[in-house]
Scaffold this motif. Structure first.
Motif, PDB file in Angstrom:
ATOM      1  N   GLU A  13       0.923  -1.142   0.235  1.00  0.00           N
ATOM      2  CA  GLU A  13      -0.131   0.025   0.013  1.00  0.00           C
ATOM      3  C   GLU A  13       0.688   1.384  -0.132  1.00  0.00           C
ATOM      4  O   GLU A  13       2.088   1.210   0.416  1.00  0.00           O
ATOM      5  N   SER A  14       0.371   2.514  -0.513  1.00  0.00           N
ATOM      6  CA  SER A  14       1.019   3.635  -0.393  1.00  0.00           C
ATOM      7  C   SER A  14       1.535   4.030   0.909  1.00  0.00           C
ATOM      8  O   SER A  14       0.580   3.571   2.020  1.00  0.00           O
ATOM      9  N   GLY A  15       2.593   4.424   0.976  1.00  0.00           N
ATOM     10  CA  GLY A  15       3.240   4.619   2.501  1.00  0.00           C
ATOM     11  C   GLY A  15       3.931   3.483   3.010  1.00  0.00           C
ATOM     12  O   GLY A  15       4.629   3.668   4.075  1.00  0.00           O
ATOM     13  N   GLY A  16       4.011   2.397   2.297  1.00  0.00           N
ATOM     14  CA  GLY A  16       4.356   1.246   2.888  1.00  0.00           C
ATOM     15  C   GLY A  16       6.165   0.995   2.408  1.00  0.00           C
ATOM     16  O   GLY A  16       6.605   1.713   1.842  1.00  0.00           O
ATOM     17  N   SER A  17       6.376  -0.199   2.978  1.00  0.00           N
ATOM     18  CA  SER A  17       7.910  -0.271   2.752  1.00  0.00           C
ATOM     19  C   SER A  17       8.357  -1.577   1.956  1.00  0.00           C
ATOM     20  O   SER A  17       7.336  -2.682   2.269  1.00  0.00           O
ATOM     21  N   LEU A  18       9.274  -1.737   1.376  1.00  0.00           N
ATOM     22  CA  LEU A  18       9.900  -3.083   0.840  1.00  0.00           C
ATOM     23  C   LEU A  18      11.317  -3.203   0.873  1.00  0.00           C
ATOM     24  O   LEU A  18      11.832  -2.017   0.518  1.00  0.00           O
ATOM     25  N   ARG A  19      11.999  -4.088   0.976  1.00  0.00           N
ATOM     26  CA  ARG A  19      13.458  -4.356   0.651  1.00  0.00           C
ATOM     27  C   ARG A  19      13.452  -5.395  -0.440  1.00  0.00           C
ATOM     28  O   ARG A  19      13.173  -6.388  -0.476  1.00  0.00           O
ATOM     29  N   LEU A  20      14.328  -4.807  -1.259  1.00  0.00           N
ATOM     30  CA  LEU A  20      14.723  -5.676  -2.665  1.00  0.00           C
ATOM     31  C   LEU A  20      16.056  -6.218  -2.173  1.00  0.00           C
ATOM     32  O   LEU A  20      16.871  -5.675  -1.644  1.00  0.00           O
ATOM     33  N   SER A  21      16.368  -7.292  -2.866  1.00  0.00           N
ATOM     34  CA  SER A  21      17.543  -7.725  -2.877  1.00  0.00           C
ATOM     35  C   SER A  21      18.139  -8.312  -4.262  1.00  0.00           C
ATOM     36  O   SER A  21      17.387  -8.490  -5.104  1.00  0.00           O
TER      37      SER A  21
END
Length: 123
Positions: A13-21
């Motif tokens: 959702e907008s405002g959220g976070s993700l971590r790509l590897s």
């Protein structure tokens, strides 16, 4: 042949976070520089950020500055931490590497590319 595999994409959702590897097929990226690019449908691929593994310097595109970071790296894996995500961040994200030190996010400089991971940010 160096191979790169991205992971960590998804729907958020907008405002959220993700971590790509971005994991490399060889044991270390010590002498490489790595960049993250993204491509949204109907647009050209754009540089997002880069890390010079030689000295740890980083650089970010204005569109992600203050929200995205490259929080260090493991021996053969580099991450992209994405916070405060916006719908306009929706794209396929690619990592790419080149040997030596650079802080450029020009695509032509990078020799090896991953297959990409989809990031979708809902409003």
């Amino acid at each position: 042949q160096l191979r790169l595999v991205e992971s960590g994409g998804g729907l958020v959702e907008s405002g959220g976070s993700l971590r790509l590897s971005c994991a490399a097929s060889q044991s270390t990226l010590r002498y490489y520089s790595l960049a993250w690019f993204r491509q949204a449908p109907g647009t050209e691929r754009e540089g997002v950020s880069c890390l010079s593994v030689v000295d740890g310097s980083t650089r970010y595109a204005d569109s992600v500055k203050g929200r995205f970071t490259i929080p260090g790296h493991a021996k053969n894996t580099v991450f992209l931490q994405m916070n405060s995500l916006k719908p306009e961040d929706t794209a396929v994200y690619y990592c790419a590497v080149t040997k030596g030190a650079t802080l450029s996010i020009q695509q032509y400089l990078y020799d090896y590319w991953g297959q990409g991971t989809q990031v979708t940010v809902s409003s």
